[in-house]
Design an enzyme around this catalytic site. Sequence first.
Site, PDB file in Angstrom:
ATOM      1  CG  HIS A  18      95.677  93.454   5.448  1.00  0.00           C
ATOM      2  ND1 HIS A  18      94.368  93.061   5.617  1.00  0.00           N
ATOM      3  CD2 HIS A  18      96.232  93.461   6.687  1.00  0.00           C
ATOM      4  CE1 HIS A  18      94.144  92.833   6.904  1.00  0.00           C
ATOM      5  NE2 HIS A  18      95.261  93.064   7.565  1.00  0.00           N
ATOM      6  CG  LEU A  21     104.713  98.379   7.890  1.00  0.00           C
ATOM      7  CD1 LEU A  21     105.014  99.692   7.176  1.00  0.00           C
ATOM      8  CD2 LEU A  21     105.729  97.314   7.473  1.00  0.00           C
ATOM      9  NE  ARG A  22     102.544  93.376  14.672  1.00  0.00           N
ATOM     10  CZ  ARG A  22     101.303  93.001  14.413  1.00  0.00           C
ATOM     11  NH1 ARG A  22     100.336  93.891  14.296  1.00  0.00           N
ATOM     12  NH2 ARG A  22     101.004  91.731  14.302  1.00  0.00           N
ATOM     13  CG  ASN A  52      96.631  96.404  14.195  1.00  0.00           C
ATOM     14  OD1 ASN A  52      97.451  96.751  13.347  1.00  0.00           O
ATOM     15  ND2 ASN A  52      96.426  95.128  14.506  1.00  0.00           N
ATOM     16  CG  ASP A 112      93.130  94.037  10.023  1.00  0.00           C
ATOM     17  OD1 ASP A 112      92.251  93.245   9.713  1.00  0.00           O
ATOM     18  OD2 ASP A 112      94.295  93.701  10.278  1.00  0.00           O
ATOM     19  CG  ASN A 238      91.164  87.018  13.570  1.00  0.00           C
ATOM     20  OD1 ASN A 238      90.311  86.638  12.778  1.00  0.00           O
ATOM     21  ND2 ASN A 238      90.934  87.961  14.470  1.00  0.00           N
ATOM     22  CG  ASP A 265      96.422  89.931   8.052  1.00  0.00           C
ATOM     23  OD1 ASP A 265      96.831  90.952   8.630  1.00  0.00           O
ATOM     24  OD2 ASP A 265      95.530  89.202   8.528  1.00  0.00           O
ATOM     25  CG  HIS A 269     102.445  88.150  16.437  1.00  0.00           C
ATOM     26  ND1 HIS A 269     101.882  89.239  17.084  1.00  0.00           N
ATOM     27  CD2 HIS A 269     101.510  87.722  15.566  1.00  0.00           C
ATOM     28  CE1 HIS A 269     100.656  89.439  16.626  1.00  0.00           C
ATOM     29  NE2 HIS A 269     100.394  88.538  15.694  1.00  0.00           N
ATOM     30  N   PRO A 283      97.459  85.770  17.148  1.00  0.00           N
ATOM     31  CG  PRO A 283      95.393  86.695  16.534  1.00  0.00           C
ATOM     32  CD  PRO A 283      96.360  86.595  17.688  1.00  0.00           C
TER      33      PRO A 283
HETATM   34  O1  DOR Z   1      96.066  87.310  12.362  1.00  0.00           O
HETATM   35  C1  DOR Z   1      95.883  88.518  12.473  1.00  0.00           C
HETATM   36  N1  DOR Z   1      96.837  89.330  12.961  1.00  0.00           N
HETATM   37  N2  DOR Z   1      94.698  89.020  12.148  1.00  0.00           N
HETATM   38  C2  DOR Z   1      94.369  90.307  12.383  1.00  0.00           C
HETATM   39  O2  DOR Z   1      93.285  90.673  12.055  1.00  0.00           O
HETATM   40  C3  DOR Z   1      95.316  91.205  13.067  1.00  0.00           C
HETATM   41  C4  DOR Z   1      96.705  90.752  12.889  1.00  0.00           C
HETATM   42  C5  DOR Z   1      97.669  91.383  13.838  1.00  0.00           C
HETATM   43  O3  DOR Z   1      97.652  92.622  13.994  1.00  0.00           O
HETATM   44  O4  DOR Z   1      98.503  90.663  14.389  1.00  0.00           O
HETATM   45 ZN    ZN Z   2      92.092  91.377  10.066  1.00  0.00          ZN
HETATM   46 ZN    ZN Z   3      95.516  92.382   9.472  1.00  0.00          ZN
END
Ligand code: DOR
Ligand code: ZN
Ligand code: ZN
Length: 391
Positions: A18, A21-22, A52, A112, A238, A265, A269, A283
């Site tokens: 999980h 990598l953006r 995502n 996700d 999250n 995860d 950001h 998050p």
């Molecule tokens: O904290 C989180 N960030 N939870 C997620 O489910 C998505 C992730 C994100 O893509 O930043």
């Molecule tokens: Zn998630």
């Molecule tokens: Zn995630």
Amino acid sequence: RVLELAGAVVLPGFVDLHTHLREPGREDTETIATGSAAAALGGYTAVFAMANTDPVADNAVVVEHVWRRGREVGLVDVHPVGAVTVGLAGEKLAELGTMANSLARVRVFSDDGRCVHDPLLMRRALEYSTALDAVVAQHAEEPRLTVGAQAHEGEAAARLGLAGWPAVAEESIVARDCLLAHHTGARLHVCHVSTAGTAEILRQAKERGTRVSAEVTPHHLLLDDGRLAGYDPVNKVNPPLRTAADTAALREALAAGVLDCVATDHAPHAPQDKDCEWASARPGMLGLQTALSVVVSTMVQPGLLDWRGVARVMSERPAEIGGLADQGRPIEVGEPATLTLVDASATWTVRGAELASIAHNTPYEGMELPGRVVMTLLRGRITAYEGEVAT
Ligand code: DOR
Ligand code: ZN
Ligand code: ZN
């Protein structure tokens, strides 16, 4: 030069089920190159890149871009995760078969960040994934119970006046999906388990023979909602940081095998999305370079896991769940090495600015953590050594 290692431990290369990598879309926060460097430095030899992105990885073109770029960078095996629904919109199934049969051979599907909310779509995704020898990894969150949520629903949030994200939002979806997995005979993977109640639901489902696996993040093992007091958005994630009783239950569940593995995860950001008001912050937190140390601190030092157990939760189980035959196991004699060398007795101080990610949003800033990755090898090539990545 003589390396000073007081407690060298050899482990199979770590596998992260999980990772965000953006790329494509948010290369200002992370790229496949910088995220791969962070992974190699953290002892990882394979990562699963979440879908995502922008555009979303809901088709073979995007997943093949991620796969190809990962191979070009060559520091870690990058396995693209395919979206379950088109655009993560939850309305229509994505091209699961095309992605599974593409060059990238997608074996993990996940929306996700968004839950696959519709039970019929979830059922169909589970059924398809069985036929494709894949797994659906669910971000477990009942969206109608988390409208406006800012932190874990409990005392700490109430004192600060932050709207709550109740444990039952996660637990209700996990219970439903375990029943759907049992009914379809499919394999379900539960992302970032964060509550004691979810662990109990998983324990019961496994006892019943449901084919379910689950991951826990390093931050949910170490941090709790006591961190909310400073309103520092670096702690916004999250699912949210829960209570100290939850972190204790998650550690026990990981030790007992109710939770199968650790997954980061890793969520980079941009500064403008973190150095702002709590309510408008995004998050997520970085995780790749600190995961091993957090596992040593929360699991090894208290005696909940030995090094054999670390190999199980960091390498073996995630490789099995993600369908990787070539990773997560001890190397055979004469085989090119895929492994991680850890100095178990070293400690280091986390500095976000020194991490390889473009983003710096680590919740462990300034913390002294135990256990240091000394060297990572992928198929006989050194990818990271003493804090430097191979070029
Ligand atoms: O904290 C989180 N960030 N939870 C997620 O489910 C998505 C992730 C994100 O893509 O930043
Ligand atoms: Zn998630
Ligand atoms: Zn995630």
